[in-house]
Scaffold this motif. Structure first.
Motif, short mmCIF file in Angstrom:
data_model
loop_
_atom_site.label_atom_id
_atom_site.label_comp_id
_atom_site.label_asym_id
_atom_site.label_seq_id
_atom_site.Cartn_x
_atom_site.Cartn_y
_atom_site.Cartn_z
N THR A 51 -14.97 -0.10 6.74
CA THR A 51 -15.79 -0.01 7.96
C THR A 51 -16.98 0.92 7.82
N HIS A 52 -16.90 1.91 6.94
CA HIS A 52 -17.97 2.90 6.85
C HIS A 52 -18.85 2.77 5.59
N PHE A 53 -18.35 2.05 4.56
CA PHE A 53 -19.09 2.03 3.30
C PHE A 53 -19.47 0.62 2.85
N ASN A 54 -19.07 -0.40 3.59
CA ASN A 54 -19.48 -1.78 3.34
C ASN A 54 -19.33 -2.17 1.86
N PRO A 55 -18.13 -2.08 1.30
CA PRO A 55 -17.97 -2.37 -0.13
C PRO A 55 -18.07 -3.86 -0.43
N SER A 56 -18.59 -4.18 -1.60
CA SER A 56 -18.62 -5.58 -2.04
C SER A 56 -17.24 -6.01 -2.49
N CYS A 57 -16.42 -5.06 -2.92
CA CYS A 57 -15.03 -5.33 -3.27
C CYS A 57 -14.29 -3.99 -3.28
N LEU A 58 -12.97 -4.06 -3.30
CA LEU A 58 -12.17 -2.84 -3.33
C LEU A 58 -11.13 -2.97 -4.44
N ILE A 59 -11.08 -1.98 -5.31
CA ILE A 59 -10.11 -1.95 -6.41
C ILE A 59 -9.18 -0.77 -6.17
N PHE A 60 -7.89 -1.07 -6.10
CA PHE A 60 -6.89 -0.04 -5.80
C PHE A 60 -5.98 0.12 -7.00
N THR A 61 -5.91 1.34 -7.53
CA THR A 61 -5.11 1.60 -8.73
C THR A 61 -4.02 2.62 -8.44
N GLY A 62 -3.03 2.65 -9.30
CA GLY A 62 -1.93 3.61 -9.14
C GLY A 62 -0.78 3.23 -10.05
N VAL A 63 0.41 3.74 -9.73
CA VAL A 63 1.58 3.49 -10.56
C VAL A 63 2.61 2.69 -9.79
N ALA A 64 3.58 2.14 -10.53
CA ALA A 64 4.63 1.33 -9.93
C ALA A 64 5.88 1.40 -10.81
N GLY A 65 7.01 1.06 -10.21
CA GLY A 65 8.26 1.00 -10.95
C GLY A 65 8.56 -0.43 -11.38
N GLY A 66 8.88 -0.59 -12.66
CA GLY A 66 9.15 -1.93 -13.18
C GLY A 66 10.43 -2.53 -12.63
N LEU A 67 10.43 -3.85 -12.46
CA LEU A 67 11.59 -4.56 -11.91
C LEU A 67 12.19 -5.57 -12.88
N ILE A 68 11.58 -5.75 -14.04
CA ILE A 68 12.11 -6.72 -15.00
C ILE A 68 12.40 -6.01 -16.32
N ASP A 69 13.28 -6.61 -17.10
CA ASP A 69 13.80 -5.91 -18.28
C ASP A 69 12.76 -5.67 -19.36
N ASP A 70 11.78 -6.57 -19.51
CA ASP A 70 10.87 -6.44 -20.65
C ASP A 70 9.59 -5.67 -20.33
N ILE A 166 7.83 -14.70 -5.10
CA ILE A 166 6.66 -14.45 -5.96
C ILE A 166 7.07 -13.76 -7.27
N ASN A 167 8.39 -13.56 -7.45
CA ASN A 167 8.91 -12.97 -8.70
C ASN A 167 8.20 -11.66 -9.06
N PRO A 168 8.30 -10.63 -8.22
CA PRO A 168 7.59 -9.38 -8.52
C PRO A 168 8.09 -8.73 -9.80
N VAL A 169 7.15 -8.22 -10.58
CA VAL A 169 7.50 -7.52 -11.82
C VAL A 169 7.58 -6.02 -11.61
N ALA A 170 7.11 -5.54 -10.44
CA ALA A 170 7.11 -4.10 -10.16
C ALA A 170 7.12 -3.87 -8.66
#
Length: 217
Positions: A51-70, A166-170
């Motif tokens: 609402t305040h910066f009018n982005p052309s796109c938004l990229i959100f990064t961070g960490v996650a816990g894995g849900l599959i063995d490999d 959707i078979n989440p991997v994380a």
């Protein structure tokens, strides 16, 4: 990392817990911030950015816990789909269509489906970019909730992961909230998650030991 590599850096103090920064990289204006942990903080920051910066796109990064063995600690997941597994209205019946059954992740009355999709062009760009790095990666789906998952809890919720279709991997704690806000404002988005703990060992110990490595990737 962005903060160290931008020129003409500016700071915008939103409140005591939220600060946004802007700057330039190769003559491109970028805006960045730390959202804090959880869906409420993440959606609030996404709303501020949209609402305040009018982005052309938004990229959100961070960490996650894995849900599959490999999946490996430090592996980067370029997210194609994300679902809020805590949004569960399967027992709710629409008064005008009582035979309709909602899916996990689906919000009644909105007709936007049960999950959100990252922008395909951004997924393609990220996939190409990371192929030039010596970092393991994959394109995959993730699930979002408000609980830090122990290994035992990940296994306990296995039926939930399967029911998302959707078979989440994380699993993590912000992505679907950001995706929902970006969808509301019609802002293309991309979620990128690096694995801090997987399906071996202790999730809390692994997170504390490897979160910096995961974030660096």
């Amino acid at each position: 990392l962005l903060s160290k590599n931008v020129s003409n850096k500016k700071e915008y103090k939103i409140n005591s817990l939220m600060t946004v920064f802007s700057g330039e990289i190769d003559s491109h204006i970028v805006v960045f911030a730390h959202s804090n942990i959880g869906k409420t903080f993440a959606s609030s920051m996404a709303t501020i950015l949209c609402t305040h910066f009018n982005p052309s796109c938004l990229i959100f990064t961070g960490v996650a816990g894995g849900l599959i063995d490999d999946i490996k600690i430090g592996e980067v997941v370029i997210v194609d789909k994300v679902i809020d597994y805590e949004m569960d209205c399967r027992s709710f019946r629409l008064p005008f269509n009582p035979d309709y059954s909602h899916s996990i992740g689906e919000i009644p009355f909105l007709n936007i489906g049960s999950h959100y999709k990252s922008d395909s062009n951004l997924v393609s760009l990220a996939t190409t970019a990371i192929s030039e790095c010596s970092v393991p990666s994959r394109v995959g789906s993730i699930a979002t909730g408000s609980e830090f998952m122990s290994l035992e809890r990940k296994k306990e919720l296995s039926p939930v992961w399967k029911s998302t279709n959707i078979n989440p991997v994380a699993v993590e704690m912000e992505g679907s909230a950001v995706a929902q806000i970006c969808t509301s404002f019609d802002v293309p988005f991309l979620l990128i998650r690096s694995i801090s703990d997987n399906m071996q060992g202790d999730a809390s110990d692994d997170f504390n030991a490897f979160v910096q490595k995961a974030a660096d990737n």
